[in-house]
Design a protein around this motif. Sequence first.
Motif, short mmCIF file in Angstrom:
data_model
loop_
_atom_site.label_atom_id
_atom_site.label_comp_id
_atom_site.label_asym_id
_atom_site.label_seq_id
_atom_site.Cartn_x
_atom_site.Cartn_y
_atom_site.Cartn_z
N VAL A 190 -1.91 -3.72 -0.05
CA VAL A 190 -3.26 -3.47 0.49
C VAL A 190 -4.03 -3.21 -0.84
O VAL A 190 -3.78 -1.88 -1.42
N THR B 197 -3.21 -8.02 1.41
CA THR B 197 -4.74 -7.88 2.19
C THR B 197 -5.63 -7.18 1.10
O THR B 197 -5.53 -6.14 0.70
N ALA C 72 -4.10 -1.64 7.86
CA ALA C 72 -3.33 -2.59 7.12
C ALA C 72 -2.15 -1.63 6.24
O ALA C 72 -1.03 -2.20 6.06
N ALA D 88 2.30 -1.34 4.78
CA ALA D 88 2.17 -1.75 3.27
C ALA D 88 3.16 -0.72 2.41
O ALA D 88 3.22 0.53 2.61
#
Length: 425
Positions: free
Chosen positions: A205, A245, A282, A286
């Motif tokens: 992320v 992301t 997110a 991660a």
Amino acid sequence: MRILLGVSGGIAAYKAVLLLRLLREEGHAVRVIPTASALRFVGAPTFEALSGEAVTDEVFEDVAHVPHVALGQGADLVVVAPATADLLARAATGRADDLLTSTLLTARCPVVMAPAMHTEMWEHPATRANVATLRERGVIVVEPASGRLTGADTGPGRLPEPEEIARVALDAARAAGQGPAPAADAAHDLAHDATQHDLTGRAVVVSAGGTREPIDPVRFIGNRSSGRQGAALAEAACARGADVTLVAANVDETVAASARAAGAVVVPVETTAQLRDAVRAAAGQADVVVMAAAVADFRPAEVPGSKIKKVPGEGPAPIALVENPDVLAELARDRLRAGQLVVGFAAETGDARGSVLEHGRSKARRKGADLLAVNAVGSGRGFGAPVNAVTVLDGQGEVVAEASGTKRAVADAIWDVVAKALPSI
């Protein structure tokens, strides 16, 4: 380098002409392999004039040279742009009913596909399954851009710009050992230019841009961050094999589109609260979180529903501010996934209390992140500039790396440090 440019039958086929010219201007030999439908949008003479090579969609032409096998075997890179929903479906199921799909089955070089179609087609479960299948097989399927489609429609499904497709494709070829390093960035060592897939299997992320805190419906508190360093981090991570992301705070659409073309999922946000929520949502899956966004430290305590008016003869009313959450410190404290590595950025200027590095060291110890990239802003570096220079500190404020150059070069230097710090999968 020997490049095959596949073109399938969508209105975006006209952009393939621009992509062809870009690749030829880079000095590559390019042969265009269209589908029959593509030739209804752009004629063979156009492709032949720009490529200098014959163009056909037939497997029964020049049979003595077995083109449906030989073309793929001799290619260094295959790019398909646009890749329609039909072409993706045929490629995913191993069809070989024309020259392009036959070539895709014989190619053992990097294959890059740039989809273009209406939003409903792109989001259909069948298309998403086909894309997943192709990616599992090693095909690089770039994310389409969002914007104006055919007619009045808008949304995700627009073909990325030819410059973005060319960059992703040539990066993929260089990663496979084909072609020279980019001449525009000679200082960017090829070993740091996505030639290693040391982030394969990792979820990453990255936050980018600058948050904006509304004062009223038309004004805001913000900063000068363009988001280009964060986008470069996202693109470099994609090239090194990560699932990325990018939480993008008020970045220009061209910056976001470049990250999408590299394969990142882009989540647009505006305020610090929105960025915090998106990053944390997110970050639960991660391996690495990189907070490259410039987050506003304060926000107005109250935001009126109408524009604040200037009253002649009266000075401005004071705006009460409250402190925003420290998103980086929270992430470092909470570690939303076991073993997660948290990386922060600190844009600093020196002052009477200390130098840029001294401020960075203090922040590194205070924030609790594993790594902190400290960069001086101003003097043509940092915010809005094409180049950057960072000093990477560990959690105790000790220097572990330094990097300067283009933002992509800086990004790869940071990923070099991160990749070494990650535990083995």
